[in-house]
Design a protein around this motif. Structure first.
Motif, PDB file in Angstrom:
ATOM      1  N   SER A   1      71.494 -25.247 168.753  1.00 14.40           N
ATOM      2  CA  SER A   1      71.503 -26.338 169.725  1.00 14.40           C
ATOM      3  C   SER A   1      72.872 -26.991 169.870  1.00 14.40           C
ATOM      4  O   SER A   1      73.650 -27.067 168.909  1.00 14.40           O
ATOM      5  CB  SER A   1      70.487 -27.411 169.328  1.00 14.40           C
ATOM      6  N   GLU A   2      73.118 -27.479 171.093  1.00 16.62           N
ATOM      7  CA  GLU A   2      74.283 -28.322 171.353  1.00 16.62           C
ATOM      8  C   GLU A   2      74.069 -29.737 170.833  1.00 16.62           C
ATOM      9  O   GLU A   2      75.018 -30.502 170.707  1.00 16.62           O
ATOM     10  CB  GLU A   2      74.560 -28.380 172.862  1.00 16.62           C
ATOM     11  N   GLU A   3      72.813 -30.110 170.570  1.00  8.47           N
ATOM     12  CA  GLU A   3      72.526 -31.459 170.068  1.00  8.47           C
ATOM     13  C   GLU A   3      73.032 -31.664 168.649  1.00  8.47           C
ATOM     14  O   GLU A   3      73.234 -32.809 168.224  1.00  8.47           O
ATOM     15  CB  GLU A   3      71.009 -31.713 170.099  1.00  8.47           C
ATOM     16  N   TYR A   4      73.207 -30.589 167.903  1.00  4.66           N
ATOM     17  CA  TYR A   4      73.632 -30.728 166.514  1.00  4.66           C
ATOM     18  C   TYR A   4      74.981 -31.433 166.425  1.00  4.66           C
ATOM     19  O   TYR A   4      75.894 -31.159 167.188  1.00  4.66           O
ATOM     20  CB  TYR A   4      73.689 -29.366 165.822  1.00  4.66           C
ATOM     21  N   GLY A   5      75.082 -32.336 165.466  1.00  3.49           N
ATOM     22  CA  GLY A   5      76.297 -33.110 165.272  1.00  3.49           C
ATOM     23  C   GLY A   5      76.233 -34.409 166.036  1.00  3.49           C
ATOM     24  O   GLY A   5      75.731 -35.427 165.538  1.00  3.49           O
ATOM     25  N   PHE A   6      76.659 -34.402 167.271  1.00  2.00           N
ATOM     26  CA  PHE A   6      76.814 -35.628 168.043  1.00  2.00           C
ATOM     27  C   PHE A   6      75.501 -36.355 168.314  1.00  2.00           C
ATOM     28  O   PHE A   6      75.444 -37.583 168.302  1.00  2.00           O
ATOM     29  CB  PHE A   6      77.498 -35.316 169.381  1.00  2.00           C
ATOM     30  N   TYR A   7      74.418 -35.623 168.585  1.00  2.00           N
ATOM     31  CA  TYR A   7      73.181 -36.248 169.023  1.00  2.00           C
ATOM     32  C   TYR A   7      71.976 -35.855 168.168  1.00  2.00           C
ATOM     33  O   TYR A   7      70.840 -36.015 168.587  1.00  2.00           O
ATOM     34  CB  TYR A   7      72.915 -35.890 170.487  1.00  2.00           C
ATOM     35  N   GLU A   8      72.205 -35.374 166.972  1.00  2.00           N
ATOM     36  CA  GLU A   8      71.098 -34.879 166.159  1.00  2.00           C
ATOM     37  C   GLU A   8      70.212 -35.983 165.607  1.00  2.00           C
ATOM     38  O   GLU A   8      69.125 -35.705 165.095  1.00  2.00           O
ATOM     39  CB  GLU A   8      71.607 -34.017 165.013  1.00  2.00           C
ATOM     40  N   CYS A   9      70.631 -37.231 165.710  1.00  2.00           N
ATOM     41  CA  CYS A   9      69.817 -38.343 165.199  1.00  2.00           C
ATOM     42  C   CYS A   9      68.738 -38.785 166.183  1.00  2.00           C
ATOM     43  O   CYS A   9      67.739 -39.395 165.776  1.00  2.00           O
ATOM     44  CB  CYS A   9      70.699 -39.544 164.882  1.00  2.00           C
ATOM     45  N   ASN A  10      68.929 -38.511 167.478  1.00  2.00           N
ATOM     46  CA  ASN A  10      68.051 -39.099 168.484  1.00  2.00           C
ATOM     47  C   ASN A  10      67.442 -38.116 169.472  1.00  2.00           C
ATOM     48  O   ASN A  10      66.360 -38.380 170.008  1.00  2.00           O
ATOM     49  CB  ASN A  10      68.817 -40.167 169.276  1.00  2.00           C
ATOM     50  N   PHE A  11      68.126 -37.007 169.728  1.00  2.00           N
ATOM     51  CA  PHE A  11      67.653 -36.099 170.763  1.00  2.00           C
ATOM     52  C   PHE A  11      67.058 -34.855 170.099  1.00  2.00           C
ATOM     53  O   PHE A  11      67.777 -33.942 169.714  1.00  2.00           O
ATOM     54  CB  PHE A  11      68.789 -35.724 171.713  1.00  2.00           C
ATOM     55  N   GLY A  12      65.741 -34.872 169.980  1.00  2.00           N
ATOM     56  CA  GLY A  12      65.061 -33.841 169.200  1.00  2.00           C
ATOM     57  C   GLY A  12      64.615 -32.656 170.034  1.00  2.00           C
ATOM     58  O   GLY A  12      63.414 -32.392 170.135  1.00  2.00           O
ATOM     59  N   ASP A  13      65.580 -31.955 170.650  1.00  2.00           N
ATOM     60  CA  ASP A  13      65.199 -30.721 171.341  1.00  2.00           C
ATOM     61  C   ASP A  13      64.276 -29.927 170.420  1.00  2.00           C
ATOM     62  O   ASP A  13      64.563 -29.750 169.237  1.00  2.00           O
ATOM     63  CB  ASP A  13      66.427 -29.881 171.677  1.00  2.00           C
ATOM     64  N   THR A  14      63.188 -29.451 170.971  1.00  2.00           N
ATOM     65  CA  THR A  14      62.155 -28.899 170.107  1.00  2.00           C
ATOM     66  C   THR A  14      61.565 -27.620 170.688  1.00  2.00           C
ATOM     67  O   THR A  14      61.925 -27.188 171.777  1.00  2.00           O
ATOM     68  CB  THR A  14      61.034 -29.944 169.872  1.00  2.00           C
ATOM     69  N   PHE A  15      60.667 -27.045 169.950  1.00  2.00           N
ATOM     70  CA  PHE A  15      60.011 -25.810 170.362  1.00  2.00           C
ATOM     71  C   PHE A  15      58.722 -25.683 169.567  1.00  2.00           C
ATOM     72  O   PHE A  15      58.456 -26.454 168.638  1.00  2.00           O
ATOM     73  CB  PHE A  15      60.911 -24.593 170.103  1.00  2.00           C
TER      74      PHE A  15
ATOM     75  N   THR B   1      53.862 -30.040 157.001  1.00  2.00           N
ATOM     76  CA  THR B   1      53.188 -30.024 158.300  1.00  2.00           C
ATOM     77  C   THR B   1      54.122 -30.547 159.379  1.00  2.00           C
ATOM     78  O   THR B   1      53.681 -30.935 160.461  1.00  2.00           O
ATOM     79  CB  THR B   1      51.916 -30.882 158.249  1.00  2.00           C
ATOM     80  N   THR B   2      55.426 -30.533 159.116  1.00  2.00           N
ATOM     81  CA  THR B   2      56.434 -31.070 160.027  1.00  2.00           C
ATOM     82  C   THR B   2      56.943 -29.990 160.973  1.00  2.00           C
ATOM     83  O   THR B   2      57.443 -28.959 160.518  1.00  2.00           O
ATOM     84  CB  THR B   2      57.628 -31.633 159.230  1.00  2.00           C
ATOM     85  N   PRO B   3      56.856 -30.195 162.284  1.00  2.00           N
ATOM     86  CA  PRO B   3      57.391 -29.201 163.223  1.00  2.00           C
ATOM     87  C   PRO B   3      58.903 -29.053 163.065  1.00  2.00           C
ATOM     88  O   PRO B   3      59.621 -30.027 162.831  1.00  2.00           O
ATOM     89  CB  PRO B   3      57.046 -29.783 164.600  1.00  2.00           C
ATOM     90  N   ILE B   4      59.390 -27.846 163.187  1.00  2.00           N
ATOM     91  CA  ILE B   4      60.830 -27.596 163.150  1.00  2.00           C
ATOM     92  C   ILE B   4      61.444 -28.113 164.446  1.00  2.00           C
ATOM     93  O   ILE B   4      60.969 -27.797 165.535  1.00  2.00           O
ATOM     94  CB  ILE B   4      61.118 -26.098 162.981  1.00  2.00           C
ATOM     95  N   SER B   5      62.498 -28.906 164.339  1.00  2.00           N
ATOM     96  CA  SER B   5      63.208 -29.420 165.509  1.00  2.00           C
ATOM     97  C   SER B   5      64.590 -29.869 165.073  1.00  2.00           C
ATOM     98  O   SER B   5      64.923 -29.847 163.876  1.00  2.00           O
ATOM     99  CB  SER B   5      62.452 -30.592 166.152  1.00  2.00           C
ATOM    100  N   ILE B   6      65.387 -30.307 166.027  1.00  2.00           N
ATOM    101  CA  ILE B   6      66.731 -30.820 165.708  1.00  2.00           C
ATOM    102  C   ILE B   6      66.623 -32.032 164.792  1.00  2.00           C
ATOM    103  O   ILE B   6      67.398 -32.185 163.837  1.00  2.00           O
ATOM    104  CB  ILE B   6      67.501 -31.196 166.989  1.00  2.00           C
ATOM    105  N   LEU B   7      65.665 -32.912 165.066  1.00  2.00           N
ATOM    106  CA  LEU B   7      65.500 -34.121 164.258  1.00  2.00           C
ATOM    107  C   LEU B   7      65.042 -33.816 162.847  1.00  2.00           C
ATOM    108  O   LEU B   7      65.377 -34.537 161.900  1.00  2.00           O
ATOM    109  CB  LEU B   7      64.499 -35.071 164.922  1.00  2.00           C
ATOM    110  N   ASN B   8      64.279 -32.747 162.686  1.00  2.00           N
ATOM    111  CA  ASN B   8      63.651 -32.460 161.392  1.00  2.00           C
ATOM    112  C   ASN B   8      64.400 -31.446 160.543  1.00  2.00           C
ATOM    113  O   ASN B   8      64.081 -31.272 159.368  1.00  2.00           O
ATOM    114  CB  ASN B   8      62.218 -31.968 161.620  1.00  2.00           C
TER     115      ASN B   8
END
Length: 459
Positions: free
Chosen positions: A142-156, A178-185
């Protein structure tokens, strides 16, 4: 609101540069049946997709070739929330190819507790369960990693629906939770506004990070045009033989249509997960001429290990034999002629790797060979010194360690990641809680003052 940031990079002159390439030359059925599944006999049908092409001119689904670049898979499917042709590295531009007119996915929001998704890309198909377990391998970038990984949880999500019961499960969970894999997690910690989370599953940032303790590479060396990526996840899920299932793999941007993400799925990784129905037995050949050696057929229990539930006209499994567990897990240094193996010691441990011929996914077990039956009954350290029950396990696994003092018991998942460690007993018994672990295969590494033994546990 996000501010567009361009990563600094150095211009480096190179005589040659290998780069990932993307092919759009497959139909959806070919991508799923021929590339994702690989096994031409696998009973799959009803192939569909949703992508950027449904809302504009760009494509968000393709097939990648690594071409020797530093990514986990040589080739496979890629599902992007932007233009799939912009996926290859270097990581020197920001990917923001989507629009809010390219909508999100209701199923994804329901099963990941996410709202306001955009730029959804998905593939779907049905299949009939003729084996007890399936598996697949992927990474998230993801491009969210680093700059926006705290708030923008692009997911799948990998949404598996049992059509017989109507129950849908997201099998793309952080291992042991039981936690979905995402940028936030799953994130690495290169952001002062939030801590790293599940960082053992975060592979690296694809730009230079100031903190040497955080894994990263220079942006110009990145094989993909994304700011970060996870480690390889292997998903393993139980099936009910005879039931029809629907699998939907979907990814989307979160809260806005900017800063894309992608799933990279290993080619031919979806298929039957190897299952040893009956464990191999020890082999005893008495050394009648007292020369210290005999010839052993290590393959004699292959039919026993397969059992009678696997349709070998549909599925194919390979067995290899190794002198160490490490070699068996890696699939290297196999014994060249297992049908006629000459022992090198009076008592030997033989490690077996059972591997799906199409997916390459493998599991291991072991047995012993000897030229002296009495060696199998000596009170020296034996795997039989431990009684483990129940196996398969639902919630609590009990290990009777009363016959030998143990030091630690470690539980690993199929990715080799440590799930939990036990160091204490209660009256000679150890209890391990499996209730919050996902269904699948786990390995126990039992350490004692006399040595180690490995046990396989199925949940």
């Amino acid at each position: 609101m996000k501010i567009k940031l361009l990563l600094p990079f150095l211009l480096i002159c190179k005589i040659s540069f290998s780069q990932m390439t993307i092919s759009e030359g497959f139909t959806i059925q070919e991508l799923i049946q021929d590339q994702f599944i690989g096994n031409p006999n696998f009973p799959a049908f009803n192939f569909t997709s949703t992508s950027a092409q449904d809302y504009g001119t760009i494509s968000s689904i393709g097939y990648f070739y690594a071409n020797g670049t530093d990514i986990a898979f040589d080739e496979g499917l890629v599902l992007s929330t932007g233009n799939v042709l912009n996926v290859p590295g270097e990581n020197t531009t920001n990917l923001m190819d989507g629009t809010t007119g390219w909508i999100g996915d209701d199923d994804l929001e329901t099963f990941t507790a996410t709202t306001d998704t955009y730029n959804a890309t998905s593939i779907e198909f049905d299949f009939i369960a003729t084996v007890p377990m399936i598996s697949l391998d992927f990474i998230l970038a993801s491009e969210e990693y680093g700059f926006y990984e705290c708030n923008f949880g692009d997911t799948f999500a990998f949404l598996l629906t049992d059509s017989s019961t109507g129950v849908t499960t997201n099998i793309a969970l952080v291992p042991g939770t039981t936690t979905p894999i995402s940028i936030l997690n799953v994130r690495g910690g290169d952001n002062s506004n939030c801590n790293a989370v599940n960082e053992d599953y975060f592979h690296r940032y694809n730009y230079t990070v100031a903190d040497a303790n955080i894994p990263s590479i220079p942006a110009e060396d990145s094989p993909i045009n994304f700011n970060g990526e996870t480690t390889v996840f292997m998903l393993v899920e139980d099936l009910v033989i005879g039931h029809t299932y629907h699998l939907k793999i979907v990814t989307a941007d979160h809260l806005d249509a900017a800063f894309d993400s992608a799933l990279f799925i290993r080619n031919s990784s979806f298929g039957a997960f190897p299952t040893i129905i009956n464990e191999p037995e020890n082999i005893i050949i008495n050394d009648e001429d007292d020369d210290g050696t005999e010839t052993f057929d290590l393959t004699m229990f292959e039919d026993q290990m397969l059992g009678d539930t696997i349709d070998t006209t549909v599925y194919s499994f390979d067995f290899t034999y190794h002198l160490s567990l490490a070699d068996a897990k890696s699939g290297v240094n196999a014994i060249a002629n297992p049908e006629a193996y000459t022992n090198t010691a009076d008592l030997q441990e033989i490690h077996v790797r059972m591997q799906n011929s199409y997916t390459g996914t493998g599991i291991t077990t072991s047995f012993r060979i000897t030229i002296d039956a009495e060696l199998l009954s000596t009170p020296d350290f034996q795997s039989d010194d431990f009684i483990i029950y129940p196996n398969p396990v639902v919630d609590k696994l009990t290990i009777d360690t009363s016959k030998v003092a143990f030091e630690t018991i470690q539980v690993f998942n199929m990715n080799g990641q440590l799930i939990q460690t036990k160091t204490e007993t209660t009256n000679g018994f150890v209890t391990i809680d499996f209730s919050n672990l996902e269904s699948g295969v786990y390995f126990l590494n039992i350490n004692t003052s006399k040595g180690k033994v490995y046990k396989r546990v199925v949940k």
